[in-house]
Design an enzyme around this catalytic site. Structure first.
Site, short mmCIF file in Angstrom:
data_model
loop_
_atom_site.label_atom_id
_atom_site.label_comp_id
_atom_site.label_asym_id
_atom_site.label_seq_id
_atom_site.Cartn_x
_atom_site.Cartn_y
_atom_site.Cartn_z
CG LEU A 1 -1.73 -1.13 1.46
CD1 LEU A 1 -2.50 -0.77 2.89
CD2 LEU A 1 -3.22 -1.04 0.15
CG ASP A 2 0.37 4.14 -2.84
OD1 ASP A 2 1.17 3.57 -3.48
OD2 ASP A 2 -0.62 4.68 -3.52
CB ALA A 3 3.49 6.64 2.40
CE LYS B 1 -2.85 7.31 -3.40
NZ LYS B 1 -1.52 7.20 -2.66
#
Ligand code: URA
Length: 230
Positions: free
Chosen positions: A100-102, A186
């Site tokens: 997962l992204d930060a 995104k």
């Protein structure tokens, strides 16, 4: 399995510590002391250390409710690794099945089972991932239709597979996808002219994020959860 390896796998001891306790006569097979590190243990053998039975640690499967500002990496970089949140031994043997992204929150799966992790992440397996998505702008019917059909992302040869879209409100969507391209959610919303402002993963395959886990909390998966990834 060699006795010294067995001890390393089932306790926090290093190989040299394991050899030492073996030579000290602190390891038994049944009620017999074994003093050889090279001794081959058998499947059903009962091994003890100082008369406490030890067993080979099984493979580990963990779910974490990832908070923002932790990174899906085994080491700290500009931000801390999510492994700081997990209090288990031999973390270097664990890895994250689907990053997962930060700034993304929610379900992260962590394991030392490479085959199982591959099933989660391999594009061929089409394991579904469900995300709750907060958007900057009102979602249009046309954008929903594009997502359902399969949007074309920048720098990708093929369009995405069709997504499942549930509209919660004008700016909140539950999106289910069966791929895991880099920054996929995104990029999908960017491709339909919107911007993701909040992203939370709720489910991977049959594994739903446990609602009792606060952000930053974790637990081991149940056997049924592990088996649900086929
Ligand atoms: N898609 C993204 O864009 N980010 C994530 O963290 C997960 C899926």
């Amino acid at each position: 399995m060699r006795l010294d390896k067995y001890i390393c796998e089932s306790t926090p001891m290093t190989r040299s510590q394991a050899k030492k306790v073996i030579s000290q006569g602190r390891i038994k097979s049944g009620d017999k002391v074994v003093r050889s590190s090279a001794y081959k243990t058998k499947e059903d053998e009962v091994i003890s250390f100082d008369d406490n039975i030890i067993s080979v640690r099984g493979l580990r499967y963990i779910m974490l409710n990832k908070p923002q500002d932790f990174i899906c990496s085994n080491v700290d970089e500009q931000l801390p690794s999510l492994f700081n949140l997990i209090d288990v031994e031999k973390k270097d043997q664990l890895f994250i099945a689907g990053r997962l992204d930060a700034d993304t929150t929610g379900l992260a799966l962590i394991t030392d089972d490479g085959k199982w992790s591959h099933k989660v992440t391999s594009p061929r397996n089409k394991c579904k991932k469900r995300y709750r998505v907060g958007l900057d702008a009102v979602i249009s019917d046309e954008a929903i239709a594009q997502l359902k059909e399969g949007v074309q992302l920048n720098n990708e040869p093929q369009p995405c597979l069709p997504a499942e879209v549930e509209v919660i409100s004008e700016t909140e969507i539950v999106l289910t996808i069966s791929e895991g391209k880099y920054h996929q959610v995104k990029r999908m919303f960017a491709a339909v002219g919107n911007l993701v402002v909040e992203l939370h993963r709720e489910q991977i395959g049959g594994i739903e994020l446990d609602a009792s886990l606060e952000l930053g909390e974790w637990r081991y998966l149940t056997t049924a959860e592990v088996k649900s990834i086929a």
